[in-house]
Motif scaffolding. Structure first.
Motif, PDB file in Angstrom:
ATOM      1  N   ARG A   1       0.815  -1.207   0.000  1.00 62.42           N
ATOM      2  CA  ARG A   1       0.000   0.000   0.000  1.00 62.42           C
ATOM      3  C   ARG A   1       0.855   1.266   0.000  1.00 62.42           C
ATOM      4  N   TRP A   2       2.081   1.181   0.586  1.00 66.21           N
ATOM      5  CA  TRP A   2       2.923   2.374   0.657  1.00 66.21           C
ATOM      6  C   TRP A   2       3.509   2.768  -0.693  1.00 66.21           C
ATOM      7  N   PHE A   3       3.359   1.918  -1.711  1.00 66.94           N
ATOM      8  CA  PHE A   3       3.787   2.279  -3.059  1.00 66.94           C
ATOM      9  C   PHE A   3       2.600   2.674  -3.945  1.00 66.94           C
ATOM     10  N   MET A   4       1.413   2.742  -3.366  1.00 68.02           N
ATOM     11  CA  MET A   4       0.221   3.084  -4.128  1.00 68.02           C
ATOM     12  C   MET A   4      -0.167   4.525  -3.856  1.00 68.02           C
ATOM     13  N   PRO A   5      -0.794   5.176  -4.815  1.00 74.56           N
ATOM     14  CA  PRO A   5      -1.238   6.562  -4.593  1.00 74.56           C
ATOM     15  C   PRO A   5      -2.318   6.620  -3.525  1.00 74.56           C
ATOM     16  N   PRO A   6      -2.409   7.707  -2.765  1.00 74.05           N
ATOM     17  CA  PRO A   6      -3.439   7.840  -1.727  1.00 74.05           C
ATOM     18  C   PRO A   6      -4.842   7.741  -2.317  1.00 74.05           C
ATOM     19  N   THR A   7      -5.665   6.908  -1.703  1.00 76.54           N
ATOM     20  CA  THR A   7      -7.048   6.747  -2.180  1.00 76.54           C
ATOM     21  C   THR A   7      -8.063   6.969  -1.069  1.00 76.54           C
ATOM     22  N   THR A   8      -7.609   7.005   0.175  1.00 74.53           N
ATOM     23  CA  THR A   8      -8.528   7.195   1.302  1.00 74.53           C
ATOM     24  C   THR A   8      -7.969   8.247   2.245  1.00 74.53           C
ATOM     25  N   PRO A   9      -8.840   8.875   3.050  1.00 73.54           N
ATOM     26  CA  PRO A   9      -8.379   9.925   3.978  1.00 73.54           C
ATOM     27  C   PRO A   9      -7.362   9.429   5.007  1.00 73.54           C
ATOM     28  N   ASN A  10      -7.402   8.123   5.339  1.00 69.57           N
ATOM     29  CA  ASN A  10      -6.484   7.629   6.378  1.00 69.57           C
ATOM     30  C   ASN A  10      -5.170   7.110   5.806  1.00 69.57           C
ATOM     31  N   TYR A  11      -4.863   7.454   4.557  1.00 71.97           N
ATOM     32  CA  TYR A  11      -3.644   6.950   3.930  1.00 71.97           C
ATOM     33  C   TYR A  11      -2.401   7.343   4.729  1.00 71.97           C
ATOM     34  N   LEU A  12      -2.398   8.540   5.303  1.00 69.71           N
ATOM     35  CA  LEU A  12      -1.251   9.008   6.073  1.00 69.71           C
ATOM     36  C   LEU A  12      -1.328   8.590   7.540  1.00 69.71           C
ATOM     37  N   LEU A  13      -2.298   7.732   7.864  1.00 73.34           N
ATOM     38  CA  LEU A  13      -2.447   7.229   9.222  1.00 73.34           C
ATOM     39  C   LEU A  13      -2.393   5.701   9.184  1.00 73.34           C
ATOM     40  N   PRO A  14      -1.210   5.123   9.007  1.00 72.86           N
ATOM     41  CA  PRO A  14      -1.089   3.681   8.813  1.00 72.86           C
ATOM     42  C   PRO A  14      -1.691   2.843   9.931  1.00 72.86           C
ATOM     43  N   PHE A  15      -1.737   3.395  11.159  1.00 73.64           N
ATOM     44  CA  PHE A  15      -2.300   2.613  12.257  1.00 73.64           C
ATOM     45  C   PHE A  15      -3.808   2.415  12.098  1.00 73.64           C
ATOM     46  N   ASN A  16      -4.421   3.126  11.147  1.00 79.79           N
ATOM     47  CA  ASN A  16      -5.842   2.935  10.854  1.00 79.79           C
ATOM     48  C   ASN A  16      -6.074   2.070   9.614  1.00 79.79           C
ATOM     49  N   TRP A  17      -5.009   1.588   9.007  1.00 82.73           N
ATOM     50  CA  TRP A  17      -5.167   0.733   7.826  1.00 82.73           C
ATOM     51  C   TRP A  17      -5.762  -0.618   8.222  1.00 82.73           C
ATOM     52  N   THR A  18      -6.531  -1.185   7.324  1.00 81.65           N
ATOM     53  CA  THR A  18      -7.065  -2.539   7.545  1.00 81.65           C
ATOM     54  C   THR A  18      -6.387  -3.560   6.639  1.00 81.65           C
ATOM     55  N   TYR A  19      -5.493  -3.115   5.798  1.00 77.22           N
ATOM     56  CA  TYR A  19      -4.710  -4.033   4.971  1.00 77.22           C
ATOM     57  C   TYR A  19      -3.398  -3.368   4.586  1.00 77.22           C
ATOM     58  N   LEU A  20      -2.405  -4.188   4.248  1.00 77.85           N
ATOM     59  CA  LEU A  20      -1.093  -3.688   3.849  1.00 77.85           C
ATOM     60  C   LEU A  20      -0.805  -3.900   2.372  1.00 77.85           C
ATOM     61  N   TYR A  21      -1.474  -4.905   1.777  1.00 74.71           N
ATOM     62  CA  TYR A  21      -1.187  -5.254   0.383  1.00 74.71           C
ATOM     63  C   TYR A  21      -2.486  -5.339  -0.416  1.00 74.71           C
ATOM     64  N   ASP A  22      -2.405  -4.834  -1.627  1.00 73.18           N
ATOM     65  CA  ASP A  22      -3.549  -4.829  -2.531  1.00 73.18           C
ATOM     66  C   ASP A  22      -3.404  -5.987  -3.532  1.00 73.18           C
TER      67      ASP A  22
END
Length: 397
Positions: free
Chosen positions: A113-134
């Motif tokens: 996910r860190w190599f993907m363009p931001p798509t959600t408001p929580n992109y800069l808040l990794p502790f709120n991510w629900t997945y790491l890989y697309d």
């Protein structure tokens, strides 16, 4: 009595390449399958095989094996310089490869996910991510190797709305469709498993009752412990089926309870390990193996014991009631349930008549993230190992 040949494919990340080798040998011996069932990476392998295999045609059987091998070679990546590989032990190479996959992903299977363009408001808040890989790269790759037109609902299957609902949710009985002819079904029956996140229940995809598409396959591969995202499908949020069952034998039995079955099981997690773990990494590795090994023997033994007991009681009750003089009121009630009692008594007898288990063995060095090693050398080694182990298993029959 009708008999079915069934292939069972487990989940296990890059270790799914071992299943490719197993299938290559089975195809080379002309073994064709009536049903193929899989979960996680096993669901991916099963979908490729089922869409390519044709009943009664060994050439197409071999084409399925060739297609599956091409898929795995496509996933393989040359990430370790040839010179470095000369000085590194196998475990060292596996460690480097898995670290590479963790940081950079796999261009044909999963994107960090860190190599993907931001798509959600929580992109800069990794502790709120629900997945790491697309899983979009895997979706694109599968569309090249799976002919989904061959995974549409099979012909001559009588499926009611109730059956359809049950085939998606294993909390109810799964439609068996055993009385339906397979003459117009050139591809094997495909059964895939996933997990409903909110209900904690298995969700089964079965092309005897539905069209299987790319979303169904991807839904079976969302392994949360490696940060793979869930899939929303038909109003459900789905994770990897291995969370509930990594060897979907019982799912096949429930889906087709009448026919005697011959199972071929690719067991990719080693059952036996003589040496004890030497550190926490090896402790977790061995615990992982035990969690995901094939537990068919115990499960079927329990199922068979319970089923035989219930059927014995049901047969006795059925004989007593059917030969007794009943009041008109009770007679009407009995006549209403008589067809279902008769079906249960006579149609749930044969469960399993043979199991051929192809068991992967492991070298002395154990590494918990070996299933994230997609290096070309490792993938080819796993394919070769699967081929040889399958040859040995067939020779011991």
């Amino acid at each position: 009595m009708k008999s079915e040949t069934v292939l069972i494919l487990q989940g296990g990340g890059s270790l799914g390449a071992y299943e490719c080798g197993v299938y290559k040998t089975l195809a080379r011996h002309g073994i064709k399958f009536d049903t193929i069932a899989g979960t996680s990476i096993g669901a991916v392998n099963a979908s490729i095989i089922s869409s390519m295999q044709r009943s009664g045609n060994n050439n197409n059987n071999n084409n399925a094996a060739d297609t599956l091998e091409r898929f795995w070679i496509t996933l393989a990546e040359n990430i370790i310089p040839p010179i470095s590989s000369l000085f590194l032990p196998d475990k060292g190479k596996s460690v480097l490869s898995s670290i590479y996959s963790t940081i950079y992903g796999n261009s044909k299977a999963f994107m960090p996910r860190w190599f993907m363009p931001p798509t959600t408001p929580n992109y800069l808040l990794p502790f709120n991510w629900t997945y790491l890989y697309d899983s979009t790269p895997l979706r694109n790759t599968l569309n090249q190797y799976v002919d989904f037109t061959k995974l549409k609902k099979r012909k001559n299957t009588k499926t009611t709305n109730e059956d359809k609902n049950n085939s998606h949710d294993q909390s109810g009985p799964i439609n068996s469709n055993d009385d339906d002819s397979d003459y117009n079904n050139p591809t094997p029956r495909l059964i895939l498993t996933s997990t409903d996140i909110q209900k904690g229940e298995p969700v089964i995809f079965d092309n005897n009752s539905m069209d299987i598409d790319i979303d169904h396959v991807i839904a079976c591969t969302g392994y949360p412990f490696y940060g793979i995202g869930w899939t929303k499908k038909d109003g459900r949020y789905l994770w990897d089926g291995s969370l509930l069952s990594n060897t979907p034998v019982l799912e096949v039995i429930k889906a087709s309870p009448k026919a005697a079955k011959k199972f071929y099981i690719a067991d990719i997690f080693p059952r036996r390990q003589q040496e004890l773990p030497k550190n926490m990494s090896e402790v977790w590795h061995r615990a992982r193996d035990i969690m995901y090994i094939d537990k068919t023997d115990n499960n079927v033994k329990i199922l068979k014991t319970v089923t035989e007991h219930h059927l014995t009681l049901l047969k006795e009750l059925y004989e007593i009631v059917s030969t007794s003089k009943l009041e008109e009121k009770n007679k009407a009630r009995f006549n209403k349930i008589k067809p279902e009692c008769n079906r249960l008594v006579h149609e749930h007898s044969a469960i399993m008549n043979e199991v051929i288990r192809i068991q992967r063995k492991e070298e002395k060095e154990h590494f918990i993230f070996e299933d994230a090693d997609f290096s070309t050398a490792k993938i080819k080694k796993l394919i070769s190992q699967g081929e040889q182990d399958a040859e040995n298993a067939l020779a011991e029959k």
